[in-house]
Scaffold this active site. Structure first.
Site, PDB file in Angstrom:
ATOM      1  N   CYS A   1       0.639  -1.332  -0.450  1.00 21.04           N
ATOM      2  CA  CYS A   1      -0.346  -0.170   0.012  1.00 21.04           C
ATOM      3  C   CYS A   1       0.672   1.207  -0.280  1.00 21.04           C
ATOM      4  O   CYS A   1       1.313   1.396   1.177  1.00 21.04           O
ATOM      5  CB  CYS A   1      -0.633   0.163   1.017  1.00 21.04           C
TER       6      CYS A   1
ATOM      7  N   TYR B   1      -5.399   5.833  -8.420  1.00 18.36           N
ATOM      8  CA  TYR B   1      -6.638   5.499  -7.989  1.00 18.36           C
ATOM      9  C   TYR B   1      -7.959   5.448  -8.808  1.00 18.36           C
ATOM     10  O   TYR B   1      -9.059   5.045  -9.343  1.00 18.36           O
ATOM     11  CB  TYR B   1      -6.726   5.330  -6.631  1.00 18.36           C
TER      12      TYR B   1
HETATM   13  N1  LIG Z   1      -7.702   5.526   4.983  1.00 14.21           N
HETATM   14  C1  LIG Z   1      -7.698   5.799   2.833  1.00 14.21           C
HETATM   15  C2  LIG Z   1      -6.308   5.416   2.150  1.00 14.21           C
HETATM   16  C3  LIG Z   1      -5.228   3.836   3.051  1.00 14.21           C
HETATM   17  C4  LIG Z   1      -5.898   2.778   2.263  1.00 14.21           C
HETATM   18  O1  LIG Z   1      -6.741   3.085   0.973  1.00 14.21           O
HETATM   19  N2  LIG Z   1      -5.641   1.988   2.454  1.00 14.21           N
HETATM   20  C5  LIG Z   1      -5.770   0.794   1.099  1.00 14.21           C
HETATM   21  C6  LIG Z   1      -4.542  -0.103   0.931  1.00 14.21           C
HETATM   22  S1  LIG Z   1      -3.587   1.144  -0.428  1.00 14.21           S
HETATM   23  C7  LIG Z   1      -6.392  -0.277   1.838  1.00 14.21           C
HETATM   24  O2  LIG Z   1      -6.561  -0.798   3.399  1.00 14.21           O
HETATM   25  N3  LIG Z   1      -8.024  -0.615   1.627  1.00 14.21           N
HETATM   26  C8  LIG Z   1      -9.009  -1.941   2.648  1.00 14.21           C
HETATM   27  C9  LIG Z   1      -9.893  -2.102   1.310  1.00 14.21           C
HETATM   28  O3  LIG Z   1     -10.192  -1.216   0.522  1.00 14.21           O
HETATM   29  O4  LIG Z   1     -10.514  -2.672   1.989  1.00 14.21           O
HETATM   30  C10 LIG Z   1      -9.323   4.877   2.372  1.00 14.21           C
HETATM   31  O5  LIG Z   1      -9.770   4.448   3.237  1.00 14.21           O
HETATM   32  O6  LIG Z   1      -9.068   5.347   1.410  1.00 14.21           O
END
Ligand SMILES: N[C@@H](CCC(=O)N[C@@H](CS)C(=O)NCC(=O)O)C(=O)O
Length: 281
Positions: free
Chosen positions: A40, A158
C-alpha cells in the site's frame, strides 16, 4: 473490495473519509502499533518515515498479508486474525473499509488513527526531527505540494484505475500525466522537491515506485512510463538508494496485491511477468 459506495453517479472514484482522526502527539515506547502493508502506498509512507526518523523502538509494526480477501487484511500468525477486528473493537458500528495504515493503542485498545495524510506529519512534528522532514520554514509550501501530489498523482492513479466511465478515466489520466510533466521540469533542476528531503518526497516516491510495475498497466495510466521521464526516473532511483526507501519497497508484494486482490479490474487474478526494471543507480 467494498468500493461500490465510493463510486459517484458519474462513474468517478471518491475515497471514503477517514473514520479515526485522533493525533499522535506524544510517543510512548511500547504503546502504539502501526498496521501496514508493503503493497500500500499510503502505508509505505509511514514505514519510510518510521525508518528515516529511527522510530523503530518507539512505534512497533505489524505487516499484514499482501493478499486481501473479502474479510479484508489478514494478520499473519496474528491475534487477532483480521484487521477488521481492531476496527470493530474501536467502533462496533463501523461499516467502511478496513484500511492500512492505522495505528492501534495497545493500552486503550482502540485505533487512534487511520488518517493516512496526518500520520506522517504527526511523526515528523512530534516523534522525531532528524532529519527534519517537515521544517517549519517550508510547511506552507510542503502542504501545497502534498495537496497537488494527492489530487494530481497519488489519488489520481486510483481515480483512473477505479473509474467506471470513459470520461472520468480520461480526466484522471490527464491529471496524472500533467502532474508528472510538472514534476519532471522541477526535478531536472533539483535533487529533491525542495532544497532538502521532505515529507513531499516520501509521498511522491511511493506512487513512483508502483508506477511501471502496476499503475501503467493495471490502472491504465499508459501514456508514458516512469522510465520515460529522465529526471523523475533518476530521482526515484536516488531515493531508492536510501535504505529506508529501498527496504520498504517490496515489488513482489506490490504486484501480487494489486493484481490478485483487485478482481474488479483483473478478474483472472493473473500477475504479469515483468516489467524488468533495474532500480540501481
Ligand atoms: N484510509 C484511506 C487510504 C488508505 C487505503 O486506501 N488503504 C488501502 C490499501 S492501499 C486499504 O487498506 N484498503 C482496504 C480495502 O479496500 O478494503 C481510505 O480509506 O481509502
Amino acid at each position: 473490495m467494498k468500493l461500490s459506495g465510493e463510486t459517484s453517479r458519474n462513474g468517478r472514484f471518491q475515497r471514503q473519509p477517514n473514520r479515526f482522526t485522533d493525533r499522535l502527539d506524544s510517543p510512548e515506547p511500547g504503546r502504539y502499533r502501526l498496521y501496514a502493508s508493503y503493497a500500500c502506498p499510503w502505508a509505505q509512507r509511514v514505514l519510510i518515515v518510521r525508518k528515516l526518523l529511527g522510530l523503530e523502538d518507539l512505534l512497533d509494526v505489524t505487516i499484514v498479508d499482501p493478499i486481501r480477501d473479502e474479510k479484508g487484511w489478514r494478520i499473519p500468525d496474528g491475534d487477532p486474525e483480521y484487521l477488521s477486528e481492531l476496527y470493530h473493537a474501536s467502533d462496533p458500528g463501523y461499516t467502511g473499509r478496513y484500511t492500512v495504515p492505522c495505528v492501534w493503542d495497545t493500552q486503550d485498545k482502540r485505533i487512534v488513527t487511520n488518517d493516512f495524510p496526518q500520520i506522517t506529519l504527526d511523526l515528523e512534528m512530534s516523534w522525531g526531527t532528524s532529519p527534519n522532514l517537515y521544517p517549519e520554514r517550508l510547511r506552507p509550501d510542503i502542504d501545497i505540494m502534498n495537496d497537488r501530489l494527492y489530487h494530481g498523482l497519488n489519488n489520481a492513479v486510483y481515480e483512473a484505475g477505479f473509474a467506471r466511465d470513459q470520461q472520468a478515466y480520461e480526466e484522471a489520466v490527464a491529471r496524472v500525466f500533467s502532474t508528472l510533466d510538472f514534476l519532471e521540469v522541477r526535478l531536472a533542476e533539483s535533487e529533491y522537491l525542495f532544497d532538502t528531503l521532505t515529507d513531499s518526497d516520501v509521498r511522491l516516491y511511493t506512487t513512483l515506485a508502483r508506477f511501471d510495475a502496476v499503475y501503467y498497466a493495471h490502472f491504465k495510466c499508459s501514456v508514458r512510463r516512469l522510465i520515460d521521464y529522465p529526471a523523475l526516473w533518476a530521482y526515484a532511483r536516488r531515493l531508492y538508494a536510501i535504505p529506508a526507501f529501498r527496504e520498504t519497497t517490496v515489488f513482489d508484494q506490490i504486484k501480487r496485491h494489486y493484481y490478485i486482490t483487485q478482481t474488479n479490474i483483473n478478474p483472472t487474478r493473473i500477475v504479469p511477468v515483468g516489467p524488468e526494471i533495474d532500480w540501481s543507480l
